[in-house]
Scaffold this active site. Structure first.
Site, PDB file in Angstrom:
ATOM      1  N   HIS A 280      -2.160   1.983   8.862  1.00 17.13           N
ATOM      2  CA  HIS A 280      -3.186   1.228   8.135  1.00 17.13           C
ATOM      3  C   HIS A 280      -3.358  -0.118   8.829  1.00 17.13           C
ATOM      4  O   HIS A 280      -2.372  -0.816   9.071  1.00 17.13           O
ATOM      5  CB  HIS A 280      -2.749   1.045   6.677  1.00 17.13           C
TER       6      HIS A 280
ATOM      7  N   TYR B 187     -10.713  22.914  22.473  1.00 15.00           N
ATOM      8  CA  TYR B 187     -10.430  22.086  23.648  1.00 15.00           C
ATOM      9  C   TYR B 187      -8.976  22.228  24.086  1.00 15.00           C
ATOM     10  O   TYR B 187      -8.057  22.120  23.273  1.00 15.00           O
ATOM     11  CB  TYR B 187     -10.705  20.628  23.270  1.00 15.00           C
TER      12      TYR B 187
ATOM     13  N   HIS C 144     -11.943  -4.139   3.264  1.00 19.56           N
ATOM     14  CA  HIS C 144     -10.498  -4.140   3.441  1.00 19.56           C
ATOM     15  C   HIS C 144     -10.066  -3.749   4.862  1.00 19.56           C
ATOM     16  O   HIS C 144      -9.592  -4.611   5.599  1.00 19.56           O
ATOM     17  CB  HIS C 144      -9.890  -3.205   2.387  1.00 19.56           C
TER      18      HIS C 144
ATOM     19  N   GLU D  79       0.816  -1.223   0.000  1.00 18.66           N
ATOM     20  CA  GLU D  79       0.000   0.000   0.000  1.00 18.66           C
ATOM     21  C   GLU D  79       0.846   1.268   0.000  1.00 18.66           C
ATOM     22  O   GLU D  79       0.399   2.325   0.437  1.00 18.66           O
ATOM     23  CB  GLU D  79      -0.951   0.012   1.206  1.00 18.66           C
TER      24      GLU D  79
ATOM     25  N   TYR E 279     -20.600  11.388  20.108  1.00 11.75           N
ATOM     26  CA  TYR E 279     -19.954  12.683  19.808  1.00 11.75           C
ATOM     27  C   TYR E 279     -18.483  12.539  19.447  1.00 11.75           C
ATOM     28  O   TYR E 279     -17.916  13.363  18.720  1.00 11.75           O
ATOM     29  CB  TYR E 279     -20.163  13.672  20.956  1.00 11.75           C
TER      30      TYR E 279
ATOM     31  N   HIS F  45      -6.181  -3.694   9.615  1.00  9.39           N
ATOM     32  CA  HIS F  45      -7.387  -4.460   9.285  1.00  9.39           C
ATOM     33  C   HIS F  45      -8.084  -4.768  10.612  1.00  9.39           C
ATOM     34  O   HIS F  45      -8.437  -5.908  10.873  1.00  9.39           O
ATOM     35  CB  HIS F  45      -7.030  -5.749   8.556  1.00  9.39           C
TER      36      HIS F  45
HETATM   37 ZN   LIG Z   1      -4.518  -3.562   3.941  1.00 10.76          ZN
END
Ligand SMILES: [Zn+2]
Length: 213
Positions: A94, A210, A157, A75, A115, A96
């Site tokens: 990234h 905040y 994915h 990726e 929220y 899964h």
């Molecule tokens: Zn992936």
């Protein structure tokens, strides 16, 4: 390799191991990257985090050249394009992670049922349109779904999250998994009551100020 860069590589591997320990990732499926001078560092493809050494992390230069023994995560386009389009991104995670991925398999994003969804930067977490893993199309779809947001789901994915640094991006990926789990749990008992636009705008405004009051 400078000691600073070595430190970044060590923290990336630690983040990968922590993802697996927390159960937000399995085995080799997720990946982590950090923006550095001239490009970004990204975890390599197909090597478990437990077996990874700092020198195994791949350096992807902005001109597309790569430095390292291994091939970068499949990726890498997704990471490259996010750094290109989002100046504020210092790191990308990234995963899964199971609940977020389950939701992504329904091609459903996370609506404003809580929220804290606003922590992502808007009133919802979008689910990017499906494309085959590792493709330019997947990256394009993700960049679109990330507009104004710090995370999105990837259809059938997983999840991608960005942050100003590794800790920030990691926290975002974890938050999306928690919100997905809560949303799923709420759906078991009925249809969650969604917060309206005005309330989410109020929450977003509060998050912006905040800690600054
Ligand atoms: Zn992936």
């Amino acid at each position: 390799m400078s000691s600073t860069e070595r430190g970044v590589r060590v923290r990336m591997i630690e983040a990968g191991r922590r993802m697996n320990a927390l159960g937000i990732n399995q085995g080799k499926s997720g990946n982590v990257s950090v923006r550095v001078e001239g490009g970004f560092l990204v975890t390599p493809s197909g090597i478990p985090y437990d077996a990874l050494n700092p020198a195994d992390v791949v350096f992807m230069r902005r001109d597309g050249e790569r430095e390292g023994t291994y091939t970068p995560s499949s990726e890498w386009r997704l990471h490259r394009d996010i750094y290109e389009k989002r100046a504020e991104a210092g790191a990308i995670v990234h995963t899964h992670s199971p609940h977020a991925t389950s939701l992504a398999c329904l091609r459903r994003g996370i609506p404003p049922f809580h929220y804290e969804v606003a922590l992502v930067g808007g009133a919802d977490v979008r689910c990017a349109e499906y494309a085959t893993f590792g493709t330019q199309e997947l990256s394009d779809n993700a960049v679109r779904a990330l507009e104004g947001r710090r995370a999105c789901l990837l259809a059938n994915h997983g999840v991608v999250a960005l942050g100003k640094d590794l800790q920030d991006a990691f926290g975002m990926a974890e938050k999306v998994e928690t919100l997905s789990r809560l949303y799923w749990q709420a759906l078991q008992m009925g249809e969650p009551v969604l917060l309206d636009d005005a309330e989410m705008a109020r929450v977003l405004d509060k998050f912006r100020t905040y800690g600054r009051e």
